[in-house]
Design a protein around this motif. Structure first.
Motif, PDB file in Angstrom:
ATOM      1  N   ARG A 339      28.020 -38.075  -3.344  1.00 11.52           N
ATOM      2  CA  ARG A 339      29.327 -37.821  -3.989  1.00 11.52           C
ATOM      3  C   ARG A 339      30.365 -37.355  -2.991  1.00 11.52           C
ATOM      4  N   GLY A 340      30.036 -37.480  -1.718  1.00 11.08           N
ATOM      5  CA  GLY A 340      31.046 -37.219  -0.681  1.00 11.08           C
ATOM      6  C   GLY A 340      31.090 -35.800  -0.167  1.00 11.08           C
ATOM      7  N   VAL A 341      30.065 -34.998  -0.479  1.00 14.38           N
ATOM      8  CA  VAL A 341      30.067 -33.610  -0.017  1.00 14.38           C
ATOM      9  C   VAL A 341      28.833 -33.370   0.860  1.00 14.38           C
ATOM     10  N   LEU A 342      29.093 -32.942   2.070  1.00 14.19           N
ATOM     11  CA  LEU A 342      28.000 -32.688   3.002  1.00 14.19           C
ATOM     12  C   LEU A 342      27.637 -31.203   2.931  1.00 14.19           C
ATOM     13  N   VAL A 343      26.379 -30.912   2.574  1.00 19.07           N
ATOM     14  CA  VAL A 343      25.940 -29.506   2.524  1.00 19.07           C
ATOM     15  C   VAL A 343      24.690 -29.357   3.384  1.00 19.07           C
ATOM     16  N   GLY A 344      24.434 -28.135   3.828  1.00 20.97           N
ATOM     17  CA  GLY A 344      23.213 -27.873   4.581  1.00 20.97           C
ATOM     18  C   GLY A 344      22.042 -27.758   3.628  1.00 20.97           C
ATOM     19  N   CYS A 345      20.866 -28.114   4.117  1.00 19.35           N
ATOM     20  CA  CYS A 345      19.657 -27.976   3.298  1.00 19.35           C
ATOM     21  C   CYS A 345      18.622 -27.289   4.186  1.00 19.35           C
ATOM     22  N   PHE A 346      18.310 -26.048   3.870  1.00 18.17           N
ATOM     23  CA  PHE A 346      17.379 -25.281   4.706  1.00 18.17           C
ATOM     24  C   PHE A 346      16.018 -25.205   4.029  1.00 18.17           C
ATOM     25  N   ARG A 347      15.011 -25.593   4.759  1.00 14.03           N
ATOM     26  CA  ARG A 347      13.626 -25.538   4.254  1.00 14.03           C
ATOM     27  C   ARG A 347      12.767 -24.790   5.264  1.00 14.03           C
ATOM     28  N   PRO A 348      11.526 -24.446   4.892  1.00 14.88           N
ATOM     29  CA  PRO A 348      10.644 -23.858   5.892  1.00 14.88           C
ATOM     30  C   PRO A 348      10.501 -24.814   7.074  1.00 14.88           C
ATOM     31  N   PRO A 349      10.429 -24.397   8.332  1.00 13.08           N
ATOM     32  CA  PRO A 349      10.266 -23.004   8.728  1.00 13.08           C
ATOM     33  C   PRO A 349      11.578 -22.248   8.921  1.00 13.08           C
ATOM     34  N   SER A 350      12.733 -22.894   8.614  1.00 13.29           N
ATOM     35  CA  SER A 350      13.998 -22.177   8.791  1.00 13.29           C
ATOM     36  C   SER A 350      14.122 -21.022   7.804  1.00 13.29           C
ATOM     37  N   VAL A 351      13.491 -21.160   6.623  1.00 13.23           N
ATOM     38  CA  VAL A 351      13.521 -20.089   5.612  1.00 13.23           C
ATOM     39  C   VAL A 351      12.101 -19.894   5.087  1.00 13.23           C
ATOM     40  N   PRO A 352      11.802 -18.737   4.473  1.00 13.07           N
ATOM     41  CA  PRO A 352      10.449 -18.520   3.966  1.00 13.07           C
ATOM     42  C   PRO A 352      10.064 -19.552   2.901  1.00 13.07           C
ATOM     43  N   VAL A 353       8.768 -19.831   2.804  1.00  9.56           N
ATOM     44  CA  VAL A 353       8.248 -20.769   1.808  1.00  9.56           C
ATOM     45  C   VAL A 353       8.717 -20.325   0.419  1.00  9.56           C
ATOM     46  N   GLY A 354       9.145 -21.319  -0.392  1.00 11.13           N
ATOM     47  CA  GLY A 354       9.576 -21.000  -1.763  1.00 11.13           C
ATOM     48  C   GLY A 354      11.048 -20.654  -1.861  1.00 11.13           C
ATOM     49  N   THR A 355      11.751 -20.641  -0.715  1.00  8.74           N
ATOM     50  CA  THR A 355      13.184 -20.291  -0.770  1.00  8.74           C
ATOM     51  C   THR A 355      14.055 -21.394  -0.174  1.00  8.74           C
ATOM     52  N   SER A 356      13.591 -22.625  -0.259  1.00 11.49           N
ATOM     53  CA  SER A 356      14.434 -23.740   0.199  1.00 11.49           C
ATOM     54  C   SER A 356      15.771 -23.651  -0.528  1.00 11.49           C
ATOM     55  N   ARG A 357      16.811 -24.050   0.160  1.00  5.96           N
ATOM     56  CA  ARG A 357      18.138 -23.791  -0.400  1.00  5.96           C
ATOM     57  C   ARG A 357      19.192 -24.766   0.095  1.00  5.96           C
ATOM     58  N   LEU A 358      20.300 -24.785  -0.621  1.00  4.02           N
ATOM     59  CA  LEU A 358      21.494 -25.418  -0.077  1.00  4.02           C
ATOM     60  C   LEU A 358      22.256 -24.320   0.638  1.00  4.02           C
ATOM     61  N   ARG A 359      22.718 -24.638   1.833  1.00  2.00           N
ATOM     62  CA  ARG A 359      23.490 -23.653   2.600  1.00  2.00           C
ATOM     63  C   ARG A 359      24.883 -24.232   2.805  1.00  2.00           C
ATOM     64  N   LEU A 360      25.854 -23.548   2.232  1.00  2.00           N
ATOM     65  CA  LEU A 360      27.234 -24.013   2.341  1.00  2.00           C
ATOM     66  C   LEU A 360      27.954 -23.174   3.372  1.00  2.00           C
ATOM     67  N   THR A 361      28.732 -23.820   4.192  1.00  6.82           N
ATOM     68  CA  THR A 361      29.579 -23.088   5.138  1.00  6.82           C
ATOM     69  C   THR A 361      30.996 -23.598   4.933  1.00  6.82           C
ATOM     70  N   VAL A 362      31.931 -22.671   4.988  1.00  4.25           N
ATOM     71  CA  VAL A 362      33.318 -23.066   4.715  1.00  4.25           C
ATOM     72  C   VAL A 362      34.120 -23.108   6.012  1.00  4.25           C
ATOM     73  N   ARG A 363      35.330 -23.620   5.886  1.00  9.86           N
ATOM     74  CA  ARG A 363      36.240 -23.674   7.034  1.00  9.86           C
ATOM     75  C   ARG A 363      37.620 -23.195   6.604  1.00  9.86           C
ATOM     76  N   ALA A 364      38.359 -22.674   7.561  1.00  7.93           N
ATOM     77  CA  ALA A 364      39.703 -22.179   7.266  1.00  7.93           C
ATOM     78  C   ALA A 364      40.616 -23.288   6.772  1.00  7.93           C
ATOM     79  N   ASP A 365      40.325 -24.531   7.157  1.00  5.34           N
ATOM     80  CA  ASP A 365      41.255 -25.617   6.820  1.00  5.34           C
ATOM     81  C   ASP A 365      40.907 -26.347   5.523  1.00  5.34           C
TER      82      ASP A 365
END
Ligand SMILES: Cc1ncc(COP(=O)(O)O)c(C=O)c1O
Length: 388
Positions: A339-365
């Motif tokens: 749908r045209g939106v790029l979001v981060g997707c963090f899974r183990p080993p970046s995050v603990p097991v069971g806490t996979s997530r979407l990680r959004l980061t914003v910008r000033a612009d």
């Protein structure tokens, strides 16, 4: 055919095990794919760390071009051989001035800065107390240093004190991110510094996600806590996030800088940071100084998208939406992308097991419209995968 036999009697040949490993990763939902961005794509990017939107600022792009024209496409050699240009020296002076330290040393990445400084300050017989939220580059620095490493829970100052008290060591370091990269929470830096001081230890603080986002004029948490230039405190940061360039820096005393030049292996045995990145970082730092309101705009954008998605108020520019299951998180990120939106997707080993997530980061612009559109698509995607 020659094969090697493991102690368990399983016969392996060379890299034959890679296929099985790949199958395991796929089965666990942990396979990763590189997706190439096309120049000028119209994706709404909420997955970069370009918090101030400076990587595409015309002055930053132009400065990169001028630096490359003046000095070439790469530094050509280690900083100690012929890879140091006047641009590197100027950037180091400007970074030190901005962070309120005596000196700075630029590395060719933030990762290498962290690995280098830890290895230069700790070795066999020393102790490192590492916060569990520390970035992989700090963790790898600890591992490579050969010091004894005690990992404590995120932000657990008492555990840091206990570790320092119970491990007599030649020297001791405490290492942590100031803003945890995974979810943007702030670490208790003043308390950690107090603990380090009480036990004669040195505190290393990685301000990668705080530069341009927190503190006076975006100077980070150390400055926010009035600790800029404090003794036995080393700040590391990156040029690759808010400064929209590439590279890393270690900030502290002039004596520390001299020590790193002689002892940090990732400085000595690495080609210097490319002049284009140095030029870009200098231009970005000038813009950050001239337009500190960019910091406020970034923080406001983070608050807005968090509110729209029903997430807790963010402390920096990262909004973390826990999904749990890695496959679901990947699917949600994929739907957002469609749908045209790029979001981060963090899974183990970046995050603990069971806490996979979407990680959004914003910008000033990002505009209000863009933030609202992104929030709608993310919310719909999370609903579609059953995560809300
Ligand atoms: C907290 C932190 N430190 C260090 C790094 C490494 O920096 P670089 O990407 O410039 O190597 C990152 C991420 O990239 C990070 O999130």
């Amino acid at each position: 055919m020659v094969t090697s036999t493991t102690v368990t009697g399983v016969q392996q040949r060379g890299l034959s095990w890679l296929a099985g490993d790949a199958a395991d990763r796929r089965a666990a939902g942990l396979h990763r794919e590189l997706r190439a961005r096309a120049a000028g794509d119209r994706l709404l990017n909420l997955a970069s760390n370009d918090y101030l939107g400076l990587s595409t600022h015309p002055d930053v792009v132009a400065a990169a071009g001028v630096a490359a024209a003046d000095f070439g496409g790469g530094a050509g050699a280690s900083r100690l051989v012929s890879g140091t240009t006047g641009l590197h020296a100027a950037l180091e002076a400007e970074l030190a001035d901005f962070f309120g330290t005596e000196a700075a040393l630029v590395f060719s990445s933030g990762y290498l800065g962290n690995v280098g400084v830890i290895g230069a300050l700790a070795g066999r017989g020393d102790l490192i107390v590492s916060d569990a939220g520390s970035h992989a580059s700090l963790i790898d620095g600890c591992r490579l240093s050969r010091a004894e490493v005690v990992v404590v829970d995120r932000g657990d100052v008492q555990a840091v004190r206990d570790a320092l008290a119970s491990h007599p060591a030649r020297r001791a370091l405490v290492v942590t991110d100031s803003i945890y990269s995974v979810d943007g929470a702030v670490a208790p830096i003043a308390e950690l510094y107090g603990a380090a001081q009480d036990f004669g230890a040195t505190l290393i603080v990685d301000e990668a996600h705080a530069l341009g986002v927190r503190g006076p004029g975006g100077r980070g948490i150390v400055a926010e806590q009035d600790l800029a230039g404090a003794p036995d405190l080393v700040v590391t940061t990156v040029l690759s996030k808010s400064l929209g360039a590439q590279g890393g820096a270690v900030l502290g005393s002039a004596l520390l800088r001299d020590h790193l030049i002689d002892r940090a292996r990732t400085f000595i045995f690495d080609t210097g940071l490319a002049p284009a990145a140095v030029g870009a970082a200098r231009a970005a730092l000038r813009i950050l100084r001239a337009e500190p309101e960019r910091v406020d705009r970034t923080r406001a954008a983070a608050r807005t998208i968090a509110q729209l998605l029903g997430a807790p108020e963010p402390e920096a520019a990262v909004v973390s939406l826990i999904v749990g299951d890695p496959d679901r998180a990947v699917r949600a990120a994929q739907l957002c992308r469609e749908r045209g939106v790029l979001v981060g997707c963090f899974r183990p080993p970046s995050v603990p097991v069971g806490t996979s997530r979407l990680r959004l980061t914003v910008r000033a612009d990002l505009t209000d419209d863009e933030i609202a559109t992104a929030a709608n698509h993310i919310d719909a995607a999370l609903r579609e995968v059953g995560a809300r």
